[in-house]
Design an enzyme around this catalytic site. Structure first.
Site: not given
Ligand SMILES: CCCCC/C=C/C(=O)SCCNC(=O)CCNC(=O)[C@H](O)C(C)(C)COP(=O)(O)OP(=O)(O)OC[C@H]1O[C@@H](n2cnc3c(N)ncnc32)[C@H](O)[C@@H]1OP(=O)(O)O
Length: 264
Positions: A87, A132, A154-155
Site C-alpha cells: 500500500l 499489500g 510484514n504488517e
Molecule cells: C487496516 C490497515 C491495514 C494495512 C495493511 C497494510 C499493508 C501495506 O501494504 S503497508 C506498506 C508496506 N510496505 C512496505 O513495508 C514496503 C516498504 N518499502 C520497502 O521495503 C522498499 O522500498 C522496497 C523493498 C519495496 C524497495 O526498496 P528499494 O529498491 O531500495 O527502494 P527504496 O526503498 O529506495 O524506495 C524507492 C522510493 O519508493 C518509496 N516507497 C517505498 N515503499 C513505498 C510505499 N509502500 N509507499 C509509498 N512509497 C514507497 C521510497 O520512499 C522511495 O521514495 P524516494 O525516497 O522519494 O525515492
C-alpha cells in the site's frame, strides 16, 4: 505476439481476444492472440505502491478480462526489482475521509475481484513483494517468484494489524501454523524460503523464466471444463470472500489510527 493499441477499449461483448491490448498510465493489459493468455502489468514507478488510482485500474483490468474468453491471466510488474511495495504509505498519512474511504474500498474490491476471477490467475513475482504486494499475489491461484527477492505480510513489523482477509489469504496458501509464525513476526521470506513453505509454488531465474512457468500453469486446465473449474474455485474461496466483504476495511483503519493516536 500481442499487438498494441494504446486505447483502453470498453468491454467487448463478443468473446474475441484477438489483437487485444490496452495500456493506461498505471496498468498495461495485453492478450496473446495465439495462447489466449492475458498479462496484466503494474507500471507505477518507483515501487508500484498501491494508491487509489492503481487499485482502480487493476480492478478494472481484471474485471474486463472476465468478459473475454481468455485461458488465464498473469499479474506482473514492469519494474526491474519490485513486484509491488504494498500500500502507498501516502494514502495512510493524514488522509481526507472521502479519499481514505474510497482508497480502502478500492483495495478490498480489487482483492475480491482477483481472488474470485472465473479464469485462472498466476502472479509472476519479478521483484520484492511485501505486505499489500504479497496480498495481490496471494489473491492469484499460483505464484512463480524470481530468486533473491523478498515476500511476506510484514504488517506487524510496521505496527499494523493485518485485516482478516490478508490473514485468510495467507492461510489459504500456507499452513495455519506457518501463517501464525509469519504474521505475528511480520516475516519477509526470501524466494527460496517462500518456496519451502509453499508461499510460492515455483522459483524462477528471471522474469522471462517466471512468465514461461506461469504460462505452463494454465495448460493444467486444458482438459478441464471451465465452468466446473470456476464453481470449484468458488466452493474453495467463497467463504473467505463472503466474510471479506463484510469486514469493511476503512472501519479497521480508523481503529488503527485511534490505536496509534492513543499510543502517542
Ligand atoms: C487496516 C490497515 C491495514 C494495512 C495493511 C497494510 C499493508 C501495506 O501494504 S503497508 C506498506 C508496506 N510496505 C512496505 O513495508 C514496503 C516498504 N518499502 C520497502 O521495503 C522498499 O522500498 C522496497 C523493498 C519495496 C524497495 O526498496 P528499494 O529498491 O531500495 O527502494 P527504496 O526503498 O529506495 O524506495 C524507492 C522510493 O519508493 C518509496 N516507497 C517505498 N515503499 C513505498 C510505499 N509502500 N509507499 C509509498 N512509497 C514507497 C521510497 O520512499 C522511495 O521514495 P524516494 O525516497 O522519494 O525515492
Amino acid at each position: 505476439m500481442a499487438s498494441k493499441i494504446f486505447v483502453r477499449p470498453i468491454s467487448i461483448a463478443f468473446n474475441a481476444f484477438r489483437n487485444y491490448s490496452s495500456s493506461s498510465k498505471l496498468v498495461d493489459v495485453s492478450i496473446n492472440d495465439k495462447t489466449g493468455i492475458a498479462t496484466v502489468t503494474m507500471q507505477r514507478p518507483p515501487v508500484n505502491s498501491l494508491n487509489y488510482e492503481l487499485l482502480i485500474e487493476l480492478n478494472g483490468a481484471f474485471q474486463d478480462l472476465g468478459s473475454k474468453k481468455i485461458k488465464g491471466a498473469i499479474l506482473t510488474s514492469s519494474l526491474k526489482t519490485i513486484f509491488s511495495a504494498g500500500l502507498d504509505i501516502l494514502e495512510m498519512y493524514k488522509p481526507k475521509p472521502e479519499r481514505a474511504n474510497a482508497f480502502w474500498t478500492s483495495l478490498q474490491d480489487t482483492w475480491i475481484t482477483i481472488f474470485n476471477t472465473p479464469y485462472p490467475t498466476v502472479a509472476a513475482i519479478n521483484g520484492h513483494s511485501p505486505a499489500g504486494g504479497c496480498l495481490l499475489s496471494l489473491a492469484c491461484e499460483y505464484r512463480v517468484m524470481v530468486n533473491n527477492y523478498t515476500i511476506g505480510l510484514n504488517e506487524t513489523k510496521l505496527g499494523i494489524v493485518a485485516p482478516f482477509w490478508f490473514v485468510a489469504s495467507m492461510k489459504n496458501t500456507i499452513s495455519n501454523r506457518e501463517s501464525e509464525l509469519a504474521l505475528t513476526s511480520g516475516r519477509l521470506y526470501k524466494t527460496d524460503e517462500a518456496f519451502k513453505v509453499g508461499l510460492v509454488d515455483e522459483t524462477a531465474e528471471n522474469k522471462e523464466d517466471a512468465l514461461a512457468k506461469a504460462e505452463k500453469f494454465f495448460s493444467r486446465f486444458d482438459a478441464v471444463n471451465p465452468i466446473a473449474r470456476f464453481l470449484t474455485k468458488q466452493e474453495l474461496r467463497g467463504k473467505i470472500v463472503k466474510v471479506g466483504r463484510k469486514t469493511f476495511i476503512y472501519k479497521i483503519f480508523r481503529k488503527f489510527q485511534i490505536c496509534m493516536m492513543t499510543r502517542i
